[in-house]
Design an enzyme around this catalytic site. Structure first.
Site, PDB file in Angstrom:
ATOM      1  N   GLY A 161       0.671  -1.086   0.223  1.00 21.91           N
ATOM      2  CA  GLY A 161      -0.450  -0.261   0.234  1.00 21.91           C
ATOM      3  C   GLY A 161       0.457   1.326  -0.115  1.00 21.91           C
ATOM      4  O   GLY A 161       0.534   2.328   0.331  1.00 21.91           O
ATOM      5  N   SER A 196      -6.851  -9.591  -2.720  1.00 19.00           N
ATOM      6  CA  SER A 196      -7.391  -8.003  -1.195  1.00 19.00           C
ATOM      7  C   SER A 196      -6.489  -6.733  -1.279  1.00 19.00           C
ATOM      8  O   SER A 196      -6.356  -6.561  -1.071  1.00 19.00           O
ATOM      9  CB  SER A 196      -7.097  -8.648   0.319  1.00 19.00           C
ATOM     10  OG  SER A 196      -5.982  -9.367   0.303  1.00 19.00           O
ATOM     11  N   GLN A 211      -7.135  -3.555  -3.820  1.00 20.60           N
ATOM     12  CA  GLN A 211      -8.095  -2.879  -3.824  1.00 20.60           C
ATOM     13  C   GLN A 211      -7.235  -1.279  -3.144  1.00 20.60           C
ATOM     14  O   GLN A 211      -7.533  -0.768  -3.145  1.00 20.60           O
ATOM     15  CB  GLN A 211      -8.381  -2.479  -2.072  1.00 20.60           C
ATOM     16  CG  GLN A 211      -9.276  -1.686  -1.048  1.00 20.60           C
ATOM     17  CD  GLN A 211      -8.311  -1.897  -0.094  1.00 20.60           C
ATOM     18  OE1 GLN A 211      -7.493  -2.424  -0.307  1.00 20.60           O
ATOM     19  NE2 GLN A 211      -8.757  -1.188   1.412  1.00 20.60           N
ATOM     20  N   CYS A 224      -3.654  -3.991   9.053  1.00 21.07           N
ATOM     21  CA  CYS A 224      -4.491  -4.097   7.384  1.00 21.07           C
ATOM     22  C   CYS A 224      -5.850  -5.435   7.870  1.00 21.07           C
ATOM     23  O   CYS A 224      -6.738  -5.140   7.278  1.00 21.07           O
ATOM     24  CB  CYS A 224      -3.918  -3.516   6.799  1.00 21.07           C
ATOM     25  SG  CYS A 224      -2.983  -2.158   7.117  1.00 21.07           S
TER      26      CYS A 224
END
Lengths: 67, 265
Positions: free
Chosen positions: B40, B68, B71, B189
């Site tokens: 991320g 996943s 995103q 997360c």
């Protein structure tokens, strides 16, 4: 009661409350935070003694480890 | 390092910035940045550093791309599902800017490989997703005297700061939080969720810090911690100070070498 600003929001706390009291009230553990009061760093070892005064402006940064 | 005509055109919006100019662009081209974590934070950090013309990017990540991840981890695409993240990231970076030399390391950063890897670069971006890795990077960079950007994100909020040598000139992670928080007190997360746009903001902050550090411009995020809360849409910063008894960056530190047991996940 006194009024302080915590992370930009007004908040009422008991007069005589310390930084440690505030952290407890906010449910924030002392281990993962950096606290600044009126643009001055509050050292960890002083959280229990650092009394809050009416109008104090605090920034409390709770470190998170995700990414 | 000379810039050819194509490069002058590609980087023209950097070059017209008075603080960067041709000289700054050459410094970027000559610089190497190590990005630990191609997730991320590492996504915007890698993309902006590659686009800006950083000459060498090192990408360290042991994982493969999962559904996943997509995103928020904009370095990877649906097509790269199952591929090693560092390979997927390298392909994206090179598509964006073939000028960049990419080194991929499909391993976890460890107490054994950290100093050697960090030693090859000018700046380190801590884009990892756990405190164990963040303390390892902190200690390795302080021991090596290597500037680095720290960031952490969870949910809608996070923090960032930059450390630069020499030791004692700016607080490190252990000056602020001396001990690695125990894993059971630190949600991740996967358990708590994280907003892609929020992690994107902090990864971009890290890219900006790397660019400023290698070109020597502006005020870096040293001596303060930036906090960003996306839900309240509030940026703030708190002053931070060097701890004279810091276990790693003080004059007589307890931590002088990296030992795996200090960085348990």
């Amino acid at each position: 009661m006194i009024t302080i600003t915590v992370n930009g929001e007004l908040r009422q706390v008991q007069s005589g409350a310390t930084v440690a009291d505030l952290l407890r009230e906010l449910g924030i553990g002392e281990r993962r935070v950096a606290v600044e009061c009126n643009r001055e760093i509050v050292k960890k070892e002083r959280y229990g003694q650092a009394g809050l005064g009416d109008g104090d402006v605090l920034e409390i940064i709770e470190f998170v480890g995700g990414g | 390092m000379e810039l050819d005509e194509q490069q002058i055109e590609r980087y023209s919006r950097n070059i017209v910035l008075a603080e960067i100019g041709v000289e700054g662009q050459r410094k970027l081209r000559a610089a190497g940045v190590l990005i630990v974590g191609a997730g991320g934070l590492g996504s915007p950090a890698s993309l902006y550093l590659a686009a800006a013309g950083v000459g060498r990017l090192g990408l360290v990540d042991p994982d493969a791309v999962e559904l996943s991840n997509l995103q928020r981890q904009v370095l990877h695409t649906t097509r790269s599902l199952g591929a090693p993240k560092v390979e997927s990231a390298a392909a994206m970076v090179l598509e964006l800017n073939p000028d960049v030399e990419v080194e991929t390391v499909r391993e976890r950063l460890t107490a054994d490989n950290a100093l050697e890897l960090i030693g090859r670069y000018d700046f380190v971006a801590d884009c990892t997703d756990n405190f164990a890795a963040k303390y390892l990077i902190n200690d390795a960079c302080v021991i090596a005297g290597k500037p680095f950007s720290h960031a952490g994100v969870l949910g809608f909020a996070g923090q960032a700061f930059t450390w630069e040598p020499p030791s004692g000139s700016a607080p490190c992670l252990r000056c602020l939080i001396p001990e690695q928080p125990p894993a059971d007190e630190t949600p991740d997360c996967a358990g708590s969720g994280v907003l892609g746009a929020a992690v994107g903001v902090l990864g971009s902050v890290q890219a900006a810090e790397a660019i400023k550090s290698v070109t020597g411009i502006g005020q870096r995020l040293t001596g303060r911690v930036l906090s960003f809360n996306c839900l309240k849409m509030r940026f703030s910063s708190a002053a931070a100070a060097v701890d004279p008894s810091c276990p790693v960056c003080s004059r007589n530190p307890g931590i002088t070498t990296l030992s795996a047991e200090n960085y348990r996940r």
